[in-house]
Every structure is written in structure tokens, then in C-alpha cells.
Design an enzyme around this catalytic site. Sequence first.
Site, PDB file in Angstrom:
ATOM      1  N   GLN A  68       0.850  -1.190   0.000  1.00  0.00           N
ATOM      2  CA  GLN A  68       0.000   0.000   0.000  1.00  0.00           C
ATOM      3  C   GLN A  68       0.888   1.243   0.000  1.00  0.00           C
ATOM      4  O   GLN A  68       1.793   1.367   0.817  1.00  0.00           O
ATOM      5  CB  GLN A  68      -0.919   0.035   1.215  1.00  0.00           C
ATOM      6  CG  GLN A  68      -1.904   1.196   1.152  1.00  0.00           C
ATOM      7  CD  GLN A  68      -2.723   1.340   2.413  1.00  0.00           C
ATOM      8  OE1 GLN A  68      -2.247   1.872   3.411  1.00  0.00           O
ATOM      9  NE2 GLN A  68      -3.960   0.857   2.373  1.00  0.00           N
TER      10      GLN A  68
ATOM     11  N   TYR B 237      -6.048  11.017   4.001  1.00  0.00           N
ATOM     12  CA  TYR B 237      -4.695  11.213   3.507  1.00  0.00           C
ATOM     13  C   TYR B 237      -4.727  11.967   2.173  1.00  0.00           C
ATOM     14  O   TYR B 237      -5.784  12.352   1.694  1.00  0.00           O
ATOM     15  CB  TYR B 237      -3.968   9.871   3.420  1.00  0.00           C
ATOM     16  CG  TYR B 237      -3.833   9.212   4.766  1.00  0.00           C
ATOM     17  CD1 TYR B 237      -3.343   9.917   5.865  1.00  0.00           C
ATOM     18  CD2 TYR B 237      -4.218   7.886   4.970  1.00  0.00           C
ATOM     19  CE1 TYR B 237      -3.241   9.326   7.116  1.00  0.00           C
ATOM     20  CE2 TYR B 237      -4.118   7.286   6.222  1.00  0.00           C
ATOM     21  CZ  TYR B 237      -3.630   8.010   7.289  1.00  0.00           C
ATOM     22  OH  TYR B 237      -3.541   7.435   8.530  1.00  0.00           O
TER      23      TYR B 237
ATOM     24  N   ARG C 160      -7.602  -5.501  12.736  1.00  0.00           N
ATOM     25  CA  ARG C 160      -7.411  -5.797  14.150  1.00  0.00           C
ATOM     26  C   ARG C 160      -7.646  -7.266  14.524  1.00  0.00           C
ATOM     27  O   ARG C 160      -6.889  -7.810  15.340  1.00  0.00           O
ATOM     28  CB  ARG C 160      -8.292  -4.861  14.998  1.00  0.00           C
ATOM     29  CG  ARG C 160      -7.813  -3.413  15.002  1.00  0.00           C
ATOM     30  CD  ARG C 160      -8.788  -2.494  15.709  1.00  0.00           C
ATOM     31  NE  ARG C 160     -10.030  -2.343  14.977  1.00  0.00           N
ATOM     32  CZ  ARG C 160     -11.114  -1.719  15.438  1.00  0.00           C
ATOM     33  NH1 ARG C 160     -11.100  -1.193  16.656  1.00  0.00           N
ATOM     34  NH2 ARG C 160     -12.199  -1.599  14.699  1.00  0.00           N
TER      35      ARG C 160
ATOM     36  N   CYS D 158     -10.974 -10.513  18.824  1.00  0.00           N
ATOM     37  CA  CYS D 158     -10.695  -9.083  18.948  1.00  0.00           C
ATOM     38  C   CYS D 158     -11.861  -8.367  19.624  1.00  0.00           C
ATOM     39  O   CYS D 158     -13.025  -8.563  19.246  1.00  0.00           O
ATOM     40  CB  CYS D 158     -10.455  -8.485  17.571  1.00  0.00           C
ATOM     41  SG  CYS D 158     -10.243  -6.694  17.549  1.00  0.00           S
TER      42      CYS D 158
ATOM     43  N   CYS E  58     -10.562  -2.769  21.106  1.00  0.00           N
ATOM     44  CA  CYS E  58     -10.170  -1.791  22.121  1.00  0.00           C
ATOM     45  C   CYS E  58      -9.123  -0.805  21.609  1.00  0.00           C
ATOM     46  O   CYS E  58      -8.867   0.221  22.237  1.00  0.00           O
ATOM     47  CB  CYS E  58      -9.656  -2.496  23.374  1.00  0.00           C
ATOM     48  SG  CYS E  58      -8.091  -3.388  23.133  1.00  0.00           S
TER      49      CYS E  58
ATOM     50  N   CYS F 123      -3.883  -2.368  20.666  1.00  0.00           N
ATOM     51  CA  CYS F 123      -2.799  -2.962  19.879  1.00  0.00           C
ATOM     52  C   CYS F 123      -1.873  -1.924  19.274  1.00  0.00           C
ATOM     53  O   CYS F 123      -0.717  -2.221  18.962  1.00  0.00           O
ATOM     54  CB  CYS F 123      -3.373  -3.849  18.778  1.00  0.00           C
ATOM     55  SG  CYS F 123      -4.742  -3.112  17.852  1.00  0.00           S
TER      56      CYS F 123
END
Length: 374
Positions: A100, A170, A320, A342, A345, A348
Site C-alpha cells: 500500500q 490522507y 485488528r 478481537c 479496544c 494494539c
Amino acid sequence: MRKLFDETRLNGMLLQNRLVRSATWEGMCEDDGRPTAKLAAYYGTLARGGVGLIITGYAFIRPDGKQLPGQLGIHTDSFATDMLALTDAVHKEGGKLCLQMVHVGGQTSSKAIGTQPVAPSAIKVDQYPEEPAELSCDDIAELVALFAEGACRAKEYGFDAVQLHASHGYLINQFLSPLTNRRTDTYGGSVEDRCRFLMEVYRSVRRAVGKEFPVLVKLNGADNLAGGLTLDDALVAARLLDEEGVDAIEVSGGTPASGEETPVRQGIETREQEAYNLSLAYRIKQTVSCPVMVVGGLRSYGIVEGIVRREEADYVSMARPFIREPGLPRRWQGGDESRARCISCNGCFKPGLKSGGIYCVVDKIERESRGTSL
């Protein structure tokens, strides 16, 4: 009938299933963007866990397009050996790796890059840490060329595809959004002109890698922000990309300024909270002929499988859940269809800033309480 574990092809790239590791920053690179052995091992673990397509964390095409520490870079030839280690680690496990590419534009700071950030327009909005400088037309042409150079490197290093990051506020998204693009030249104004930078980047990349190499785009279906990119705008962008031959569009939504509707939402505890970008992705899928991927809060096998079976999207992307369970695809394919562990939260990401790489802090605590290792 389509199934989650079908083999498919994207412009000749064979994928073992319809599960995609959506790009997420890992914080596992050197300060200059050089990938580490730790990152190669991380991608190898994802491939071994059965992820059909792994999309790397966002790789900056120029140093002033960097946002976070430990972010991957694709701006120099000097990383060739380390980049080859990434693709080799994935290919040894039978996986596929997509690079990416990004320039974060106004969503960085002078503290992070050592110079004033750049953006389509010199305005201060909530998603920017500070007011950026406006890009000149010459600056824009240079960035278009740098995306193509990054794509050439990716192909040379053995990546199986590239993806342009046109989401999450972005730089490409900043051009698309009327909130951040106040230009009065050919890059601003109508939605078609706001799409001009995206299309120039796409065409430049396509010319650089050729028709047979997969080029994907991550596109916001909406910015979920007053004055930002709307679904109607996104449909125009998606149609333009489809007409030019894009190989897949991954649909996301939101920016850091989108309140409770940001790209990475917390507390996904019920089925009703999952798949929060699906309505956007489905509208785009109804508009284009290319494959569509959907990302956003996917946790339950039944929901993921149903999206594919009902052809609401062609691929499902998660980030996640694979941080906590890189072997989730193998588990689901093996018959254990219980929900991903997962808990959304976002804990990570903190180790990426402090400990040299993301990991699931909840899983670590649970393992330590049981006396087992990571």
C-alpha cells in the site's frame, strides 16, 4: 454460489480465499522507513495463518508523506534487500503480499517530518495538526511520478500487487474532499476535477507496472464528516477508476475528524455494530464491474460469509482481528466458526509507539496470566 474460501484471481494473482488483511500501521520499521526482520516475520505469520491477501502498512512515497514512527517507506532503492525479505517471507508460506502506497499530506506535522506539511490547500481543518502549505502544480506532478516509482520498486521486489491509499483523510482523499480541497485550478471545484489527482496517480502507476500487474485502490465511500467526501462523490471516483481498469476497490470510510464514525471504531461488541462500511461498499459494487472489498468492524463468521454469499462484496478485509489471531482464517476454515476474539479496544496500536511493533495487549495479558508465552 460464492464462498468465503473460494480460490479467486485478481488480474492473474491467485488468492486462496476471499479474506484480506487490510493495511494497518505496524510500527516495525527503522526511522527512515527501512523494513525489519521483525516485520518480515510478522507478514510470514499472517500468510501461515491463511490470510488470502496481505496488504502492507501504508508505505510513504516521499519522506514528507510520513505520519508515524516505524512507518514503512517505498521512496528509495536502498531498501531492496529488506523489501525482498518481506515478499520472500510471505511467498514461502504460500501467501500474497500487496504494497500500500501513501502520502499523508496535511495529516502529519512539522515535528514528524522536519518541514511544513503539504496539502491541496493551505487551510487548517480539524484533521490536520497544523496548517499545511498548498501544493503547486509542479509539486503535484512530482508526487504523481513518485507514486509510479514506488510501484515500480514494489513490482521489482516481488510484491504481488500495489494499492493506492485514497481513504482516511490522507493526501489523495484530501484532493477528493471539498472540505480540504479549496483549489480553483483544474484540481479543485467539481467532483471530476477533485478526482483528477487520483486518476493521474492511478494512470501513472498503471503505465509503470503494466496491464498484467494488479493495481488496487482503497477508497472512502464517505468521509462521515460535514463538508467532506459524500457517497455520491465516491461513486463518481469509483466509476472513473473502474472505467480505467482498476483491479479492485477496497471500501472504507471516515477520517480522524469523523467523531464516532472514524475508520477504526472501538467497542464492536454486537453483530449490529459490525460491517459498518457495508452499505457504502454495496452501493459502490452496484456501480462498478471490478471486484469490491469491504473493511470495517467485521468479526463474525456468519456476517463475513453472508457478505460473500449474497455478493454484497467480493472480498472481506480485516485488520485488528488478525493482530490478535493471525490464524483466524485457518480456524474458520477448519470448522471453528466462533467470533474473532478481537474486542476492538485499539490497545494494539500503543505498543507500536512504545515497543517497536503492534500486538494485542489483551492477548498478552491473558497469556501471561496463564503462564504461556507469545
